[in-house]
Write a protein that holds these residues in place. Sequence first.
Motif, PDB file in Angstrom:
ATOM      1  N   LEU A   1      12.043 -30.543  35.359  1.00 13.69           N
ATOM      2  CA  LEU A   1      11.186 -30.026  35.926  1.00 13.69           C
ATOM      3  C   LEU A   1      11.385 -28.651  35.947  1.00 13.69           C
ATOM      4  CD1 LEU A   1      11.024 -32.160  39.224  1.00 13.69           C
ATOM      5  CD2 LEU A   1       9.779 -32.240  37.244  1.00 13.69           C
ATOM      6  N   TYR A   2      12.607 -28.093  35.779  1.00 12.21           N
ATOM      7  CA  TYR A   2      12.906 -26.822  35.639  1.00 12.21           C
ATOM      8  C   TYR A   2      12.683 -25.892  34.408  1.00 12.21           C
ATOM      9  CZ  TYR A   2      15.797 -22.684  37.477  1.00 12.21           C
ATOM     10  OH  TYR A   2      16.368 -21.646  38.071  1.00 12.21           O
ATOM     11  N   GLY A   3      12.579 -26.821  33.285  1.00 13.08           N
ATOM     12  CA  GLY A   3      12.486 -26.470  31.944  1.00 13.08           C
ATOM     13  C   GLY A   3      11.131 -25.616  31.606  1.00 13.08           C
ATOM     14  N   VAL A   4       9.966 -26.219  32.316  1.00 13.29           N
ATOM     15  CA  VAL A   4       8.515 -25.727  31.927  1.00 13.29           C
ATOM     16  C   VAL A   4       8.269 -24.412  33.004  1.00 13.29           C
ATOM     17  CG1 VAL A   4       6.254 -25.883  31.972  1.00 13.29           C
ATOM     18  CG2 VAL A   4       7.643 -27.582  31.147  1.00 13.29           C
ATOM     19  N   ALA A   5       8.966 -24.614  34.202  1.00 10.91           N
ATOM     20  CA  ALA A   5       8.601 -23.648  35.407  1.00 10.91           C
ATOM     21  C   ALA A   5       9.194 -22.270  35.211  1.00 10.91           C
ATOM     22  CB  ALA A   5       8.801 -24.274  36.620  1.00 10.91           C
TER      23      ALA A   5
ATOM     24  N   THR B   1       6.893 -20.303  32.445  1.00 15.08           N
ATOM     25  CA  THR B   1       5.660 -19.713  33.243  1.00 15.08           C
ATOM     26  C   THR B   1       5.727 -18.541  34.327  1.00 15.08           C
ATOM     27  OG1 THR B   1       5.711 -21.741  34.666  1.00 15.08           O
ATOM     28  CG2 THR B   1       4.494 -21.910  32.668  1.00 15.08           C
ATOM     29  N   ILE B   2       6.905 -18.824  35.306  1.00 13.07           N
ATOM     30  CA  ILE B   2       7.053 -17.873  36.101  1.00 13.07           C
ATOM     31  C   ILE B   2       7.673 -16.460  35.639  1.00 13.07           C
ATOM     32  CG2 ILE B   2       9.558 -18.469  36.623  1.00 13.07           C
ATOM     33  CD1 ILE B   2       7.045 -17.123  39.135  1.00 13.07           C
ATOM     34  N   ILE B   3       8.493 -16.455  34.520  1.00  9.19           N
ATOM     35  CA  ILE B   3       8.912 -15.240  33.830  1.00  9.19           C
ATOM     36  C   ILE B   3       7.605 -14.784  33.226  1.00  9.19           C
ATOM     37  CG2 ILE B   3      10.340 -14.232  32.281  1.00  9.19           C
ATOM     38  CD1 ILE B   3      11.559 -15.002  34.746  1.00  9.19           C
ATOM     39  N   SER B   4       6.944 -15.397  32.593  1.00 10.41           N
ATOM     40  CA  SER B   4       5.775 -14.920  31.447  1.00 10.41           C
ATOM     41  C   SER B   4       4.787 -14.145  32.535  1.00 10.41           C
ATOM     42  CB  SER B   4       4.957 -16.159  31.015  1.00 10.41           C
ATOM     43  OG  SER B   4       3.905 -15.617  30.248  1.00 10.41           O
ATOM     44  N   LYS B   5       4.530 -14.841  33.859  1.00  8.38           N
ATOM     45  CA  LYS B   5       3.609 -14.166  34.741  1.00  8.38           C
ATOM     46  C   LYS B   5       4.143 -13.263  35.313  1.00  8.38           C
ATOM     47  CE  LYS B   5       1.394 -18.722  35.726  1.00  8.38           C
ATOM     48  NZ  LYS B   5       1.335 -19.839  36.905  1.00  8.38           N
ATOM     49  N   THR B   6       5.457 -13.081  35.642  1.00  8.40           N
ATOM     50  CA  THR B   6       6.115 -11.979  36.488  1.00  8.40           C
ATOM     51  C   THR B   6       6.266 -10.684  35.366  1.00  8.40           C
ATOM     52  OG1 THR B   6       7.225 -13.431  37.590  1.00  8.40           O
ATOM     53  CG2 THR B   6       8.016 -11.241  37.525  1.00  8.40           C
ATOM     54  N   TYR B   7       6.407 -10.901  34.165  1.00 12.13           N
ATOM     55  CA  TYR B   7       6.315  -9.794  33.096  1.00 12.13           C
ATOM     56  C   TYR B   7       5.606 -10.048  31.803  1.00 12.13           C
ATOM     57  CZ  TYR B   7      11.174  -8.740  34.991  1.00 12.13           C
ATOM     58  OH  TYR B   7      12.052  -8.246  35.658  1.00 12.13           O
TER      59      TYR B   7
ATOM     60  N   MET C   1       9.037 -19.457  22.442  1.00 12.46           N
ATOM     61  CA  MET C   1       8.567 -20.008  23.752  1.00 12.46           C
ATOM     62  C   MET C   1       7.556 -18.883  24.358  1.00 12.46           C
ATOM     63  SD  MET C   1       9.254 -23.130  24.121  1.00 12.46           S
ATOM     64  CE  MET C   1       8.455 -23.206  25.404  1.00 12.46           C
ATOM     65  N   PRO C   2       7.922 -17.487  24.310  1.00 12.23           N
ATOM     66  CA  PRO C   2       7.211 -16.479  25.099  1.00 12.23           C
ATOM     67  C   PRO C   2       5.798 -16.541  24.099  1.00 12.23           C
ATOM     68  CG  PRO C   2       9.121 -15.521  24.148  1.00 12.23           C
ATOM     69  CD  PRO C   2       9.510 -16.828  24.150  1.00 12.23           C
ATOM     70  N   TYR C   3       6.125 -16.526  22.789  1.00 12.85           N
ATOM     71  CA  TYR C   3       4.965 -16.616  22.105  1.00 12.85           C
ATOM     72  C   TYR C   3       3.982 -17.667  22.204  1.00 12.85           C
ATOM     73  CZ  TYR C   3       1.965 -17.022  17.749  1.00 12.85           C
ATOM     74  OH  TYR C   3       0.990 -16.879  17.100  1.00 12.85           O
ATOM     75  N   LEU C   4       4.298 -19.075  22.394  1.00 10.93           N
ATOM     76  CA  LEU C   4       3.662 -20.191  22.735  1.00 10.93           C
ATOM     77  C   LEU C   4       2.895 -19.978  23.958  1.00 10.93           C
ATOM     78  CD1 LEU C   4       2.737 -22.922  22.004  1.00 10.93           C
ATOM     79  CD2 LEU C   4       4.992 -23.868  22.674  1.00 10.93           C
ATOM     80  N   THR C   5       3.759 -19.642  25.071  1.00  8.46           N
ATOM     81  CA  THR C   5       3.489 -19.591  26.572  1.00  8.46           C
ATOM     82  C   THR C   5       2.136 -18.489  26.576  1.00  8.46           C
ATOM     83  OG1 THR C   5       5.523 -19.991  27.475  1.00  8.46           O
ATOM     84  CG2 THR C   5       4.097 -19.290  28.857  1.00  8.46           C
ATOM     85  N   ASP C   6       2.321 -17.432  25.765  1.00  6.84           N
ATOM     86  CA  ASP C   6       1.207 -16.452  25.873  1.00  6.84           C
ATOM     87  C   ASP C   6      -0.053 -17.028  25.206  1.00  6.84           C
ATOM     88  OD1 ASP C   6       2.963 -14.671  27.210  1.00  6.84           O
ATOM     89  OD2 ASP C   6       3.359 -13.537  25.207  1.00  6.84           O
ATOM     90  N   LEU C   7       0.097 -18.109  24.354  1.00  3.38           N
ATOM     91  CA  LEU C   7      -1.088 -18.499  23.628  1.00  3.38           C
ATOM     92  C   LEU C   7      -1.710 -19.477  24.391  1.00  3.38           C
ATOM     93  CD1 LEU C   7       0.133 -19.376  19.944  1.00  3.38           C
ATOM     94  CD2 LEU C   7      -1.583 -17.544  20.638  1.00  3.38           C
TER      95      LEU C   7
ATOM     96  N   THR D   1       0.974 -27.438  32.349  1.00  6.80           N
ATOM     97  CA  THR D   1       0.566 -28.740  31.804  1.00  6.80           C
ATOM     98  C   THR D   1       0.892 -28.792  30.215  1.00  6.80           C
ATOM     99  OG1 THR D   1      -0.668 -29.205  33.549  1.00  6.80           O
ATOM    100  CG2 THR D   1      -1.002 -30.673  31.650  1.00  6.80           C
ATOM    101  N   SER D   2       0.094 -27.842  29.594  1.00  8.80           N
ATOM    102  CA  SER D   2       0.229 -27.586  28.072  1.00  8.80           C
ATOM    103  C   SER D   2       1.592 -27.688  27.576  1.00  8.80           C
ATOM    104  CB  SER D   2      -0.569 -26.589  27.624  1.00  8.80           C
ATOM    105  OG  SER D   2      -2.041 -26.864  28.245  1.00  8.80           O
ATOM    106  N   LEU D   3       2.194 -26.692  28.249  1.00  4.95           N
ATOM    107  CA  LEU D   3       3.587 -26.295  27.785  1.00  4.95           C
ATOM    108  C   LEU D   3       4.470 -27.537  27.928  1.00  4.95           C
ATOM    109  CD1 LEU D   3       5.376 -24.123  26.468  1.00  4.95           C
ATOM    110  CD2 LEU D   3       6.083 -23.426  28.918  1.00  4.95           C
ATOM    111  N   GLY D   4       4.341 -28.332  29.052  1.00  6.55           N
ATOM    112  CA  GLY D   4       5.040 -29.544  29.468  1.00  6.55           C
ATOM    113  C   GLY D   4       4.741 -30.491  28.140  1.00  6.55           C
ATOM    114  N   LEU D   5       3.548 -30.863  27.987  1.00  6.15           N
ATOM    115  CA  LEU D   5       3.329 -31.792  26.905  1.00  6.15           C
ATOM    116  C   LEU D   5       4.113 -31.454  25.754  1.00  6.15           C
ATOM    117  CD1 LEU D   5       1.758 -34.193  26.130  1.00  6.15           C
ATOM    118  CD2 LEU D   5      -0.436 -32.759  25.694  1.00  6.15           C
ATOM    119  N   LEU D   6       3.772 -30.199  25.195  1.00  5.55           N
ATOM    120  CA  LEU D   6       4.354 -29.770  23.838  1.00  5.55           C
ATOM    121  C   LEU D   6       5.855 -29.788  23.883  1.00  5.55           C
ATOM    122  CD1 LEU D   6       2.179 -26.799  23.019  1.00  5.55           C
ATOM    123  CD2 LEU D   6       1.938 -28.833  22.040  1.00  5.55           C
ATOM    124  N   ARG D   7       6.552 -29.423  24.933  1.00  5.57           N
ATOM    125  CA  ARG D   7       7.937 -29.587  25.050  1.00  5.57           C
ATOM    126  C   ARG D   7       8.315 -31.187  24.965  1.00  5.57           C
ATOM    127  NH1 ARG D   7      11.313 -25.851  26.656  1.00  5.57           N
ATOM    128  NH2 ARG D   7      12.425 -27.196  28.166  1.00  5.57           N
TER     129      ARG D   7
END
Length: 406
Positions: free
Chosen positions: A130-134, A137-143, A339-345, A353-359
């Motif tokens: 549960l920690y892995g995806v969140a 996403t929280i860091i991507s939104k914060t920065y 991971m930041p590249y994928l998250t931004d896409l 949800t998308s990141l969790g499925l891909l991971r």
Amino acid sequence: MLPSAVRRLGPLTQRAKHALNDSRSRIVLAVAAGWFISLGVRMVYPVLLPHIRTAYGLDLTSAGFLLTVLWAAYALGQLPGGIVSDRMGERITLVVSTLIAGLMLLLVVGAGSAIVVFAATALFGFGTALYGVARFTIISKTYPDNGGAAIGVTLAAGDLGNAILPVVASVIATAFVWQLGFGFVVPLFALVSIGLWFVVPKQAADADESEMVLSRETARYVVSELRRPPIVVVTLILVLGFSLALTLTGFYPTYLIEEKGLSPAVAATLFSLYFALGVFVKPLAGSAYDQFGIRRTLPVIFVLAIVALLSLSVVESLWSLVLVTVLLSSLLGNIAITMPYLTDLLPEEIQGTSLGLLRTTYMLFAAASPPLFGILADHGYFDEGFVLLAAVAGTMALLVLFLPRQ
């Protein structure tokens, strides 16, 4: 030439420092602390495995299956983790993850049978997933403009945990009882849970995103986004990269002992060095991604890895193996870029949800690689196996060329 290289590293280190020197740094540090113990404890399991085998009379196959349970549960928990993150927000997801992990370790410590250890380990793996995806996403939104450097800092904390916690657990287990090798981490999970609750913003996503319901339309939307060519390519890179990482970390100490004649203590030291270098490699890699983009940074990492993997079969001296280990650690920068590249896409409303499925996808595929490598090693093709891993790194370098220019 050296002053020129130092000048080039200057802006990268400044980006990493910037991620820790503004008002948002508390979030990075809190998330990094959670990842430090979450990933570090997973590397405690191999160290304490001999104690667990003795305590419950497990053979090597059963003991190995315990590790399979741990990582398979971690992989399967990625998608639920992403869904929970999208629907309930990162703060609740991160706090619940650390609480579950701490409680399951308590079960392991007090387990009266091997079945309880296996069940608690599975739930521990699922909880840490549960920690892995969140955390991404929280860091991507914060920065939003400096995500690579900030994510690199949190990833480096995990490598620090890998380098420190197994050693501490081994010392405690040897001096006292093996259960304390897990038990000493439980209070840390409790403290991190409290810190995350007070530091991570309550509402990390927009209101309409958190109210998003699962439906066929949502599923179609997710699938349509994941079929975009850049996402497919970077996912393939992650499948190959995680396969390479699992295989390398699974067999490198054994290779150093059986093929290079190193003592277990020296092999373990080189193994720890590999992870310790990640503390520096990942923030620098993330900063390089922020400044130069994925097409100009990932190939450098893979070329260094190819040189190291091909050198393993010919080098013999201890210092040359130290140098090879340093070069191999460049692979740790892969995740800080992809991971930041994928998250931004990914669209923000379905990011978790998308990141969790891909991971889940790339981790499950990659989980099959260590046994295949083991078959080669059992038949006397240890060196050839590392040449094959070099070919995998070369394939990833070629795949980068199919990503769009930034």
